[in-house]
Enzyme design. Structure first.
Site, PDB file in Angstrom:
ATOM      1  N   ARG A 272      -2.518  -2.088  -3.464  1.00 35.81           N
ATOM      2  CA  ARG A 272      -3.724  -1.301  -3.215  1.00 35.81           C
ATOM      3  C   ARG A 272      -3.701  -0.081  -4.126  1.00 35.81           C
ATOM      4  O   ARG A 272      -2.714   0.653  -4.163  1.00 35.81           O
ATOM      5  CB  ARG A 272      -3.761  -0.854  -1.767  1.00 35.81           C
ATOM      6  CG  ARG A 272      -4.961   0.007  -1.500  1.00 35.81           C
ATOM      7  CD  ARG A 272      -4.902   0.631  -0.141  1.00 35.81           C
ATOM      8  NE  ARG A 272      -6.086   1.415   0.070  1.00 35.81           N
ATOM      9  CZ  ARG A 272      -6.132   2.483   0.842  1.00 35.81           C
ATOM     10  NH1 ARG A 272      -5.057   2.877   1.486  1.00 35.81           N
ATOM     11  NH2 ARG A 272      -7.251   3.147   0.984  1.00 35.81           N
TER      12      ARG A 272
ATOM     13  N   ASN B 277       0.875  -1.176   0.000  1.00 32.85           N
ATOM     14  CA  ASN B 277       0.000   0.000   0.000  1.00 32.85           C
ATOM     15  C   ASN B 277       0.913   1.227   0.000  1.00 32.85           C
ATOM     16  O   ASN B 277       1.478   1.594   1.020  1.00 32.85           O
ATOM     17  CB  ASN B 277      -0.872  -0.040   1.251  1.00 32.85           C
ATOM     18  CG  ASN B 277      -1.792   1.157   1.345  1.00 32.85           C
ATOM     19  OD1 ASN B 277      -1.752   2.054   0.513  1.00 32.85           O
ATOM     20  ND2 ASN B 277      -2.619   1.167   2.383  1.00 32.85           N
TER      21      ASN B 277
ATOM     22  N   HIS C 166     -12.850   2.811   0.509  1.00 32.83           N
ATOM     23  CA  HIS C 166     -12.848   1.796   1.576  1.00 32.83           C
ATOM     24  C   HIS C 166     -13.578   0.523   1.153  1.00 32.83           C
ATOM     25  O   HIS C 166     -14.041  -0.247   2.007  1.00 32.83           O
ATOM     26  CB  HIS C 166     -13.545   2.302   2.872  1.00 32.83           C
ATOM     27  CG  HIS C 166     -12.808   3.381   3.593  1.00 32.83           C
ATOM     28  ND1 HIS C 166     -13.481   4.409   4.249  1.00 32.83           N
ATOM     29  CD2 HIS C 166     -11.491   3.592   3.774  1.00 32.83           C
ATOM     30  CE1 HIS C 166     -12.578   5.209   4.800  1.00 32.83           C
ATOM     31  NE2 HIS C 166     -11.372   4.750   4.529  1.00 32.83           N
TER      32      HIS C 166
ATOM     33  N   ASP D 206      -6.818  12.477  16.668  1.00 31.70           N
ATOM     34  CA  ASP D 206      -6.759  11.104  17.164  1.00 31.70           C
ATOM     35  C   ASP D 206      -7.854  10.875  18.204  1.00 31.70           C
ATOM     36  O   ASP D 206      -7.902  11.567  19.225  1.00 31.70           O
ATOM     37  CB  ASP D 206      -5.372  10.885  17.789  1.00 31.70           C
ATOM     38  CG  ASP D 206      -5.158   9.440  18.170  1.00 31.70           C
ATOM     39  OD1 ASP D 206      -4.554   8.725  17.371  1.00 31.70           O
ATOM     40  OD2 ASP D 206      -5.620   9.052  19.260  1.00 31.70           O
TER      41      ASP D 206
ATOM     42  N   ARG E 143     -10.331  15.491   7.961  1.00 31.31           N
ATOM     43  CA  ARG E 143     -11.176  15.881   6.827  1.00 31.31           C
ATOM     44  C   ARG E 143     -12.547  16.330   7.321  1.00 31.31           C
ATOM     45  O   ARG E 143     -13.113  15.702   8.223  1.00 31.31           O
ATOM     46  CB  ARG E 143     -11.350  14.719   5.858  1.00 31.31           C
ATOM     47  CG  ARG E 143     -10.134  14.462   5.001  1.00 31.31           C
ATOM     48  CD  ARG E 143     -10.308  13.231   4.129  1.00 31.31           C
ATOM     49  NE  ARG E 143      -9.347  12.205   4.489  1.00 31.31           N
ATOM     50  CZ  ARG E 143      -9.417  10.923   4.123  1.00 31.31           C
ATOM     51  NH1 ARG E 143     -10.425  10.513   3.378  1.00 31.31           N
ATOM     52  NH2 ARG E 143      -8.497  10.077   4.502  1.00 31.31           N
TER      53      ARG E 143
ATOM     54  N   GLU F 270      -7.829  -5.319   5.589  1.00 36.04           N
ATOM     55  CA  GLU F 270      -7.766  -4.989   4.160  1.00 36.04           C
ATOM     56  C   GLU F 270      -6.640  -5.754   3.467  1.00 36.04           C
ATOM     57  O   GLU F 270      -6.776  -6.155   2.317  1.00 36.04           O
ATOM     58  CB  GLU F 270      -7.590  -3.481   3.990  1.00 36.04           C
ATOM     59  CG  GLU F 270      -8.849  -2.733   4.415  1.00 36.04           C
ATOM     60  CD  GLU F 270      -8.644  -1.242   4.589  1.00 36.04           C
ATOM     61  OE1 GLU F 270      -8.924  -0.514   3.641  1.00 36.04           O
ATOM     62  OE2 GLU F 270      -8.216  -0.816   5.671  1.00 36.04           O
TER      63      GLU F 270
ATOM     64  N   GLU G 233     -13.561  -0.388  16.059  1.00 33.40           N
ATOM     65  CA  GLU G 233     -13.171  -1.632  16.747  1.00 33.40           C
ATOM     66  C   GLU G 233     -12.829  -1.411  18.211  1.00 33.40           C
ATOM     67  O   GLU G 233     -12.792  -2.358  18.992  1.00 33.40           O
ATOM     68  CB  GLU G 233     -11.943  -2.249  16.039  1.00 33.40           C
ATOM     69  CG  GLU G 233     -12.264  -2.745  14.646  1.00 33.40           C
ATOM     70  CD  GLU G 233     -11.004  -3.029  13.824  1.00 33.40           C
ATOM     71  OE1 GLU G 233      -9.970  -3.373  14.415  1.00 33.40           O
ATOM     72  OE2 GLU G 233     -11.064  -2.901  12.588  1.00 33.40           O
TER      73      GLU G 233
HETATM   74  P1  ADP Z   1      -6.210   4.214   9.389  1.00 36.40           P
HETATM   75  O1  ADP Z   1      -7.426   4.779   8.711  1.00 36.40           O
HETATM   76  O2  ADP Z   1      -5.019   5.094   9.265  1.00 36.40           O
HETATM   77  O3  ADP Z   1      -5.954   2.759   9.072  1.00 36.40           O
HETATM   78  P2  ADP Z   1      -7.051   3.212  11.977  1.00 36.40           P
HETATM   79  O4  ADP Z   1      -8.098   2.310  11.417  1.00 36.40           O
HETATM   80  O5  ADP Z   1      -5.871   2.597  12.629  1.00 36.40           O
HETATM   81  O6  ADP Z   1      -6.554   4.299  10.938  1.00 36.40           O
HETATM   82  O7  ADP Z   1      -7.793   4.155  13.049  1.00 36.40           O
HETATM   83  C1  ADP Z   1      -7.139   5.199  13.692  1.00 36.40           C
HETATM   84  C2  ADP Z   1      -8.109   5.831  14.677  1.00 36.40           C
HETATM   85  O8  ADP Z   1      -8.527   4.831  15.633  1.00 36.40           O
HETATM   86  C3  ADP Z   1      -7.464   6.969  15.477  1.00 36.40           C
HETATM   87  O9  ADP Z   1      -8.382   8.044  15.591  1.00 36.40           O
HETATM   88  C4  ADP Z   1      -7.257   6.309  16.834  1.00 36.40           C
HETATM   89  O10 ADP Z   1      -7.252   7.233  17.891  1.00 36.40           O
HETATM   90  C5  ADP Z   1      -8.472   5.419  16.914  1.00 36.40           C
HETATM   91  N1  ADP Z   1      -8.339   4.443  17.991  1.00 36.40           N
HETATM   92  C6  ADP Z   1      -7.454   3.430  18.095  1.00 36.40           C
HETATM   93  N2  ADP Z   1      -7.590   2.814  19.299  1.00 36.40           N
HETATM   94  C7  ADP Z   1      -8.576   3.478  19.971  1.00 36.40           C
HETATM   95  C8  ADP Z   1      -9.165   3.348  21.247  1.00 36.40           C
HETATM   96  N3  ADP Z   1      -8.775   2.411  22.104  1.00 36.40           N
HETATM   97  N4  ADP Z   1     -10.161   4.215  21.583  1.00 36.40           N
HETATM   98  C9  ADP Z   1     -10.549   5.177  20.728  1.00 36.40           C
HETATM   99  N5  ADP Z   1     -10.031   5.354  19.516  1.00 36.40           N
HETATM  100  C10 ADP Z   1      -9.055   4.521  19.126  1.00 36.40           C
END
Ligand code: ADP
Length: 394
Positions: free
Chosen positions: A87, A10, A176, A279, A237, A381, A330
């Site tokens: 990807r 990717n 996605h 985040d 975004r 993915e 998740e």
């Molecule tokens: P990407 O789209 O880059 O693959 P991810 O699917 O890893 O990103 O998701 C990143 C987001 O998931 C971030 O906003 C991160 O803070 C959030 N995240 C990861 N773990 C937790 C958690 N335990 N509680 C809340 N948010 C979380």
């Protein structure tokens, strides 16, 4: 037949994520990330079994990173690398499925660059470097948009002059797709329903976020559009804004198109609303400590997400379940519970304990007794890209 190995790549503008997927093993044999490519501290990190390592590649570009990575992948695969799955973000209307990368496919991906000027050039860089370095392996492109090519016209057309669609491809494409497809298939297995006779709402919530309505294994609507900016509030975004915003900012503040694009893609979303972070983990902590911006960002995120899911339900004949996936979907019991609280009209309700414990890679149902299914399904993915690559090689 011995189990086969696919390297999934990717490629972004300054990073490459990769995973070596064995068709019979749940864990990746090798995975990692090359980041800060082109800068003096470009670095390749990888994990193999329980071990981690990294290598500095000063001013290394994509080709240098792949030149280091491919022998590692060969070695981890025991010399038996059966193919490489790339990807690709945008496949336009040309690609409704994964495609073997021959000259015609490469031409078609190049022709799609105007639709994804930030993403497709980086994907192409990775493809070109990998095919040069590894000319004998079969290379396959798997597109984020392909799954959504089943959208009906009433879902994919904008209310704009027809020529913009016919001559310039201005329509909703959706992204996605690999994740929406993977989790809806997993959800059908978990619910013991045939995928080709089931209906799902999906919320993919990572740094980018989108919803999708899936009927009988096909995408019928999705929240992202011509570009991955449309729809939900995301990390940086904005998602949907008034389409007159560009004109308003130009007239009142004299902003250029580049400034507005940058603001909408990089400075908005959770980051813009909270003034603190993109985040979600950080925002939840800040909210607990009384940070008003973090609290507002979370409220807007959940309300807008629920609104999108309610809108997506128009595309379903019935609701077999709502699926949460992506890092936020998740892991965040808070976001799931706040979102579902807005969806009483869909009769959705969560079981508090099940919601709280289904985190960190756990999957399963989290709905309250006698309410429609709500499932947490970790996305994968890379595995889906490897499966699509294998299916083409068969
Ligand atoms: P990407 O789209 O880059 O693959 P991810 O699917 O890893 O990103 O998701 C990143 C987001 O998931 C971030 O906003 C991160 O803070 C959030 N995240 C990861 N773990 C937790 C958690 N335990 N509680 C809340 N948010 C979380």
């Amino acid at each position: 037949m011995p189990s086969r190995n696919i390297l999934v790549i990717n490629c972004g503008s300054s990073s490459i994520k990769f995973a070596l997927v064995n068709e019979d093993q749940a864990q990746f044999t090798l995975s990692g990330l090359a980041e800060r490519l082109g800068s003096h501290d470009a670095v390749l990190h990888w994990q193999r079994g329980g071990e981690q390592d990294s290598l500095i590649i000063p001013y290394g570009l994509h080709r240098a990173a792949l030149a280091q990575l491919l022998p590692l992948a060969q070695d981890a695969a025991g010399g038996k690398l059966h193919g490489i799955g790339h990807r690709v973000v945008h496949g336009g209307e040309r690609f409704t499925n994964a495609s073997r990368l021959d000259e015609a496919a490469l031409q078609a991906i190049r022709a799609t660059v105007p639709l994804a000027p930030l993403h497709n050039p980086a994907n192409l860089l990775g493809i070109e470097a990998a095919t040069n370095l590894f000319p004998n392996a079969p290379h396959v492109a798997v597109f984020d948009t392909a799954f959504h090519q089943t959208l009906p016209a009433h879902a994919f057309r904008y209310a704009l002059p027809e020529s913009l669609y016919q001559e310039h491809g201005v329509r909703r494409y959706g992204f996605h797709g690999t994740s929406h497809r993977f989790v809806s298939q997993r959800a059908a297995e978990m619910a013991e329903l045939p995928i080709d006779n089931s209906s799902w709402l999906v919320a993919h919530l990572g740094n980018g976020c989108s919803t999708c309505a899936i009927v009988n294994g096909q995408s019928r609507d999705t929240s992202m559009g011509l570009t991955p900016l449309e729809g939900l509030v995301m990390g940086t975004r904005s998602g949907d804004v008034d389409p007159n915003l560009h004109g308003h900012l130009t007239r009142t503040l004299g902003w250029s198109l580049e400034q507005i694009d940058h603001m909408l893609n990089q400075d908005s979303g959770l980051l813009g609303l909270s003034g603190l972070s993109n985040d979600m983990r950080s925002l939840e902590q800040a909210r607990d400590q009384g940070h008003a911006g973090a609290s507002l960002a979370i409220e807007v995120f959940c309300y807008r997400l629920a609104k999108s899911l309610a809108a997506m339900s128009c595309a379903l004949p019935q609701l077999d379940g709502l699926i949460f996936t992506g890092g936020i979907g998740e892991n965040s019991a808070l976001i799931r519970s706040k979102t579902v609280a807005h969806l009483k009209l869909l009769n959705l309700e969560l079981d508090k304990q099940a919601n709280a414990r289904t985190i960190r890679g756990a999957s399963g149902p989290i709905q309250a007794h006698d309410h429609p299914r709500v499932l947490v399904v970790p996305t994968n993915e890379e595995r889906q890209i490897a499966l699509d690559t294998l299916a083409l090689l068969n």
